[in-house]
Enzyme design. Structure first.
Site, PDB file in Angstrom:
ATOM      1  N   ARG A 243       0.775  -1.234  -0.044  1.00 22.98           N
ATOM      2  CA  ARG A 243       0.155   0.136  -0.053  1.00 22.98           C
ATOM      3  C   ARG A 243       1.014   1.350   0.090  1.00 22.98           C
ATOM      4  NH1 ARG A 243      -3.526  -2.630  -1.559  1.00 22.98           N
ATOM      5  NH2 ARG A 243      -5.930  -3.025  -0.461  1.00 22.98           N
ATOM      6  N   GLU A 272      -3.405   7.140  -4.474  1.00 24.53           N
ATOM      7  CA  GLU A 272      -4.131   6.719  -5.502  1.00 24.53           C
ATOM      8  C   GLU A 272      -5.494   7.018  -5.890  1.00 24.53           C
ATOM      9  OE1 GLU A 272      -3.834   2.346  -6.005  1.00 24.53           O
ATOM     10  OE2 GLU A 272      -1.687   2.217  -5.198  1.00 24.53           O
ATOM     11  N   HIS A 290      -0.754  -0.352 -10.321  1.00 20.97           N
ATOM     12  CA  HIS A 290      -1.444  -1.240  -9.141  1.00 20.97           C
ATOM     13  C   HIS A 290      -1.707  -2.651  -9.830  1.00 20.97           C
ATOM     14  CE1 HIS A 290      -3.765  -1.117  -5.005  1.00 20.97           C
ATOM     15  NE2 HIS A 290      -3.301  -2.387  -5.523  1.00 20.97           N
TER      16      HIS A 290
END
Length: 328
Positions: A243, A272, A290
């Protein structure tokens, strides 16, 4: 008496086979346009649904849960990470939360190894050279990177994915080190030939490559802070497929620009889907959208787990992948 089928709302488009199976089993509303739902749309879905199926891009916060209807009893997350869901508030309101653990382990570990190789070997720079037609032929000193054989890899977070990366890393001749909230059992640690560091600071200062694999929680927000990043060797590389919030991204950018780190490979970002423009174009950085878990096989298995969790719940049993606040 036949049990009524649960009303399920899915927030994003899923693989066709998963959606087809959902239509067979449930009264389901699908997001065929695959546009992220607004907070208002999510709130409306939470008022109408028996089961909500969100993804990591959906913020299921305290405000949304407070507005949920009395029918909502299960949030069956499509994904393993649940940092976008207020699990504690859901529990106090009698709403169960489930996820899809395990199915993305090998895919994410594969991508991590690709990134561990990509930055030291300057693959992105070589690819750009070829795609832009600037390559003029082989030279003994052109695009020279660094070997990873014999280097020290420090894994931050030794759960399923961290251990899968460790297994792969040994095959590439890396020395495996790790920091984890809890030390692994001796047998597991021996099987991975991994060295445990109780102090994250001390481990970071001695590693050639650092790979991040812990979940995003309040305790891990900016775990790799500016202070900790400065402990790393100037030649070291950092890889993140977990993350984005775990790394202080602004501090990382400053160090990369100043040559205080060897490079970085990032599949996740702090804000993000926004990507800090100062990251784009840095020669010693590899950026991916991602996609660490993005395999067709993995996405199908995620859907199967979601369906199993919903079906088990609808049959009056605890979902097999229920998430509890104590697990976070």
């Amino acid at each position: 008496m036949k049990r009524e089928r649960p009303h399920v709302v899915v927030t994003r488009k899923l693989p066709e086979a998963v959606e087809a199976r959902m239509r067979e089993l449930f009264e389901v509303r699908l997001n065929t346009a695959d546009r992220p739902m607004s907070h208002a749309d999510l709130a409306q879905a939470a008022r109408e649904a028996d089961v909500l199926v969100p993804t990591l891009t959906d913020r299921i916060d305290q405000t949304l849960l407070a507005a949920a209807g009395p029918r909502l009893r299960l949030i069956a997350n499509y994904g393993a990470g649940v940092d976008h869901i207020d699990v504690a508030t859901a529990r106090t309101r009698g709403i169960l939360v489930s996820n899809t653990p395990g199915v993305l382990t090998e895919d994410t570990a594969d991508m991590t190894m690709a990134l561990i190789l990509a930055v030291p070997r300057r693959m992105a720079e070589g690819l750009a050279l070829m795609q832009e037609g600037r390559w003029e032929g082989w030279s003994p000193t052109a695009i020279t990177g660094h070997r990873i054989w014999g280097k020290r890899l420090g894994i931050v977070g030794m759960g399923r994915i961290g251990q899968a990366v460790a297994r792969r890393a040994r095959a590439f001749g890396l020395q495996v080190h790790y920091h984890n909230r809890r030390r692994l059992h001796a047998e597991t640690e021996a099987g991975l030939d991994a060295t445990y560091w109780e102090s994250l600071d001390q481990m970071l200062a001695r590693m050639d490559i650092v790979s991040v694999h812990c979940p995003h929680t309040p305790a891990t927000y900016h775990l790799l802070s500016a202070r900790r990043l400065q402990l790393m060797k100037p030649s070291a590389y950092i890889v993140n497929t977990a993350r984005g919030e775990i790394i202080d991204e602004n501090a990382l950018i400053r160090m990369l620009k100043r040559g205080q780190l060897g490079g970085a490979a990032l599949d996740v970002f702090e804000k993000e889907p926004a990507v800090n423009p100062d990251l784009v174009g840095l020669p010693n950085v590899v950026l991916l959208p991602h996609m660490g878990s993005a395999t067709e096989e993995g996405r199908l298995e995620m859907g199967e787990k979601v369906i199993l969790n919903i079906k088990t719940f609808a049959d009056g049993h605890r979902p097999p992948d229920q998430v509890l606040p104590s697990m976070l």
